[in-house]
Design a protein around this motif. Structure first.
Motif, short mmCIF file in Angstrom:
data_model
loop_
_atom_site.label_atom_id
_atom_site.label_comp_id
_atom_site.label_asym_id
_atom_site.label_seq_id
_atom_site.Cartn_x
_atom_site.Cartn_y
_atom_site.Cartn_z
N LEU A 1 28.84 22.04 47.19
CA LEU A 1 27.56 21.64 46.58
C LEU A 1 27.77 20.44 45.66
CD1 LEU A 1 26.31 25.19 45.56
CD2 LEU A 1 25.76 23.92 47.63
N LYS B 1 33.11 18.04 51.58
CA LYS B 1 32.50 19.35 51.37
C LYS B 1 32.92 20.38 52.40
CE LYS B 1 28.12 17.78 53.28
NZ LYS B 1 26.70 17.61 52.97
N THR C 1 30.29 29.09 52.06
CA THR C 1 29.25 29.56 51.15
C THR C 1 29.44 31.04 50.85
OG1 THR C 1 27.72 27.88 51.94
CG2 THR C 1 26.75 29.80 50.85
#
Length: 114
Positions: free
Chosen positions: A25, A42, A48
């Motif tokens: 993020l 990323k 996640t």
């Protein structure tokens, strides 16, 4: 190559060399200009699900460490990152976590140094 770690919220400097953000993020409240990021890797950050389990669900450090290393072993983004930083004299991995010792950038840097 000199591989360094630095919190992305800290002031950028010339000594940082090639600056790579390794968070999934974008850092809250930080403009692209102020972050001075050369590459946003990323895809090399924890998934996640793993990030949420560690930060919100109380996963302990040892479990997170093992799980993230498992993700990295199967992640083609690691080799892409290696290729991107190859030949750079100084590379600074940037992370947003407040803990300078127990964060995913430490684990990633160990893997990149090996």
């Amino acid at each position: 190559m000199d591989l360094r770690l630095k919190r992305v919220y800290d002031e950028p400097s010339e000594e940082d060399g090639f600056r790579v953000l390794v968070d999934r993020l974008w850092p809250r409240g930080l403009t692209k200009e102020r972050a001075a990021v050369d590459l946003w890797a990323k895809e090399a950050a924890p998934s996640t699900e793993l990030r949420r389990a560690f930060h919100y669900d109380g996963m302990d450090w040892e479990t997170f460490d093992a799980a993230y290393r498992g993700e990295l072993a199967l992640n083609p983004a690691v080799e892409e990152l290696r290729a991107a930083i190859e030949g750079k004299p100084v590379v600074t991995l940037l992370y947003g976590a407040q803990d300078a010792i127990r964060n995913h950038a430490e684990i990633l840097s160990e893997l990149l140094r090996a």
